[in-house]
Write a protein that holds these residues in place. Sequence first.
Motif, PDB file in Angstrom:
ATOM      1  N   MET A   1      56.179  80.803 -28.205  1.00  0.00           N
ATOM      2  CA  MET A   1      55.148  80.296 -29.113  1.00  0.00           C
ATOM      3  C   MET A   1      54.080  81.348 -29.380  1.00  0.00           C
ATOM      4  O   MET A   1      53.608  81.490 -30.503  1.00  0.00           O
ATOM      5  N   SER A   2      53.683  82.096 -28.334  1.00  0.00           N
ATOM      6  CA  SER A   2      52.610  83.060 -28.566  1.00  0.00           C
ATOM      7  C   SER A   2      53.126  84.281 -29.324  1.00  0.00           C
ATOM      8  O   SER A   2      52.430  84.829 -30.168  1.00  0.00           O
TER       9      SER A   2
ATOM     10  N   TYR B   1      53.731  83.433 -33.271  1.00  0.00           N
ATOM     11  CA  TYR B   1      52.688  82.520 -33.754  1.00  0.00           C
ATOM     12  C   TYR B   1      52.582  82.493 -35.271  1.00  0.00           C
ATOM     13  O   TYR B   1      52.198  81.477 -35.844  1.00  0.00           O
TER      14      TYR B   1
ATOM     15  N   LEU C   1      55.553  80.355 -36.754  1.00  0.00           N
ATOM     16  CA  LEU C   1      55.411  78.983 -36.249  1.00  0.00           C
ATOM     17  C   LEU C   1      54.230  78.273 -36.897  1.00  0.00           C
ATOM     18  O   LEU C   1      54.293  77.067 -37.176  1.00  0.00           O
ATOM     19  N   THR C   2      53.146  79.015 -37.129  1.00  0.00           N
ATOM     20  CA  THR C   2      52.010  78.394 -37.808  1.00  0.00           C
ATOM     21  C   THR C   2      52.398  78.008 -39.236  1.00  0.00           C
ATOM     22  O   THR C   2      52.074  76.907 -39.708  1.00  0.00           O
TER      23      THR C   2
ATOM     24  N   PRO D   1      51.856  90.822 -34.847  1.00  0.00           N
ATOM     25  CA  PRO D   1      52.005  89.595 -35.634  1.00  0.00           C
ATOM     26  C   PRO D   1      53.327  89.534 -36.418  1.00  0.00           C
ATOM     27  O   PRO D   1      53.820  88.450 -36.682  1.00  0.00           O
TER      28      PRO D   1
END
Lengths: 458, 335
Positions: free
Chosen positions: B82-83, B86, B89-90, B154
């Motif tokens: 998840m991290s 991110y 997923l966002t 990212p």
Amino acid sequence: MQTVGVRHLAAQPDLWAARQQMALSLGWHIVIACFGVGFPALVVGAEALGIRRRDPDLRRLARRWSKVLAVLFAVGAVSGTILSFELGILWPGLMRTFGDVWGLPFAIEGIAFFVEAIFVGLYLYGWDRMPPVAHVLSGVPIVVAGVASAWFVVTANAWMNQPRGFDVQHYLATGEVVLDVDPWAAMFNPATPPQTTHMVLAAFMVAGFGTAAVYAAAMLRGRTDRYHRLGFLLPFAMAAAITPVQIGVGDWAARFLADNQPVKLAALEGLHRTQAGAPLTIGGLYIDGEVRYGIEIPGGLSALAHHDPDAVVLGLEEVPPDERPPVAVVRTAFQVMVGIGTGLLLLGGWFAVVWWRRRRLPRSRAFLWLAVAAGPLTAVALEAGWVATEVGRQPWIVYGVMRVEDAVTTAPNIRFGYYALVVVYAALTVGTVFVLRRLAASSDPETDEVPQVAEHPA
Amino acid sequence: MTLPEVVLAVMWVGVTLYAIFAGADFGAGAWDLLAGGGRAGQSQRRLIEHSIGPVWEANHVWLIFVLVVLWTGFPTAFAAVMSTLYVPLTVAAVGIILRGAGFAFRKSVEDVALQRLFGMLFAASSVLTPFFLGAVAGAVASGRVPAEPVTIDPFEPWVNPTSLLGGVLAVATCAYLAAVFLAADADRHRHAELARRYRTNGIGAALVAGGVALAGIFVLRADAPRLFDGLTGRGAPLVGLSALGGLWSVALLVRCRYGLARVAAALAVTAVVWGWAAGQYPDLLVGELTVAEAAGSATTLRAMLASLAVGSLLFAPALVALLVVHARGRLDAPR
């Protein structure tokens, strides 16, 4: 631990954004979720009563409300999903370490959510497709599962306040959770009973006063026919009946804090100095370690917290400054919640007296105006209570065990996600309010069809 | 089977059911996007609305199920995935919000312009969401998620050939599943024209998905050699089964056997999802973390399995009943 926290903070300039994003998503979802928990009882209740009493007005209400339920449940389901994402996206430190300690209630909540979603599908699409009694029965699991999912998810929040189910000393010494994980002890932590009860009752109040406000507004515009009176009476009576119970539960929750989380209570009340016979201060502002301009009731806080006006109440000075929550925010939020709660109690009392003496609704316009205001104000009280309990736990994400800055992600530029979500939630709010208003205005209830097919004499 | 393997298998059942049922719901949104204007578009949209309306929320819960089982059963893997991912997923989470809200809003307004606006939101996010979830799957499968992310880029973990493949394949698969499901629904409604249309769409989408999967073999060999070895090694029988399922579903569509075509399409998706699992086993995060290493406390795993077992007695019969009642048209609008 302290040094670890400082290092993370330096490496993570977006802690602020992460907290705001979580607060936004959760603060938005919590209002819709309250309708998801409290509103089905009204819809199904109205339908059941309508069938039992062969009352077409009640059945029309139920049918109309079920259209609202469809929108609120859909929006609630999707706005809740992002929270599961965010637990990992924003707080990997928390999830990595404690996912298996506090995860169980989420798994069980997932089952309750399944039950809700399945029966929402059957109930919403089942109008006119099944016999009335079967249709009512298909709604009952929504009510039960809604309450159950709220209960389970709040046990997880309660765990953040009263972490149990693992060896705290071992964790603090090594930074690892390996020994003796007991997920049941985590779920049934000491904060679970007062917090879950408080939250579930709050959900019914938000849904009840919120729905009643719509019909109070209609009555102010002259629509005082039986249909609108019933639309007001049912939710308002439910919420008004719960309010005194909720105030009792709130007292229980506060006394629980006095014994188990004294720093939070001290922040709620703005009590800096540990003292016997602590006063209760109503109103006022917390400035430089004391409450000014408030009304002080000597011994009041001791009496409330320990049921003894001379009892010692611990103040914020018990912990070092970097372990204290931001008092002004917490105290203001708490005062707002208590203030609104008291107002709702009085409003419910007005209703109860008139109903008891005259068997009818209060006819005064002032009462209806106050009932209109009570809808949004109940949601404000909900948010304020939530701010009080969440911010009151700061700087801990897991009380006394893990600080927020040790849980936050190391990913860069979290703030852009937050900005994007501000836009998304603004649009979602506008859309939801707009669609609900359209639904309310879409057609006159007189023209809403009452199904004549599949009518069985009860 | 060890305890963590049982938990993983349970989670993977959730992944499979999410892929099949929520996949078909997302795909229906994709067809909604392509339905065009006019009366033909209207009748397609009505079919799509009937087809997913009563079930999409229940189907969506499989995602929640997968997430909570992952974080309770394998907390380190959950935190890492998840991290690290991110960004996609966002976007997927926002897509999920807009898809659900757009769908519910469209149904609740009568104004045509507003229906278009909300419909657009619903349809566009129905494409966006599976694409980004597929990209996440591609990132995990190609070993781009470190067990303990320290500095997170990212974009690097999901802007790569395998993630792109995952995203495109996910969208194509959703469209394929949806077309097969919609053809069956249209046939049940005795709407021959729509059934023919989705029969064609289904065959087309199957060919596209198959083509993407074939091209993917070369992508994976270059970009994700470990996954490639796994899929062509231990996962090979399942990958083959998936291909057979896809071909079978096309054959059934050609012969207008819509009901059975659904089973074949579901088989194709199930086989490829389990083929991925078999190919990646025993790693949960490729080259970083095995299933055993990632597993949370045994007491929790047992408690969760027991709770899910009891819970499934509650929800599984109801879910099956909902899907069957819906598939038989018992929740359709009375005509």
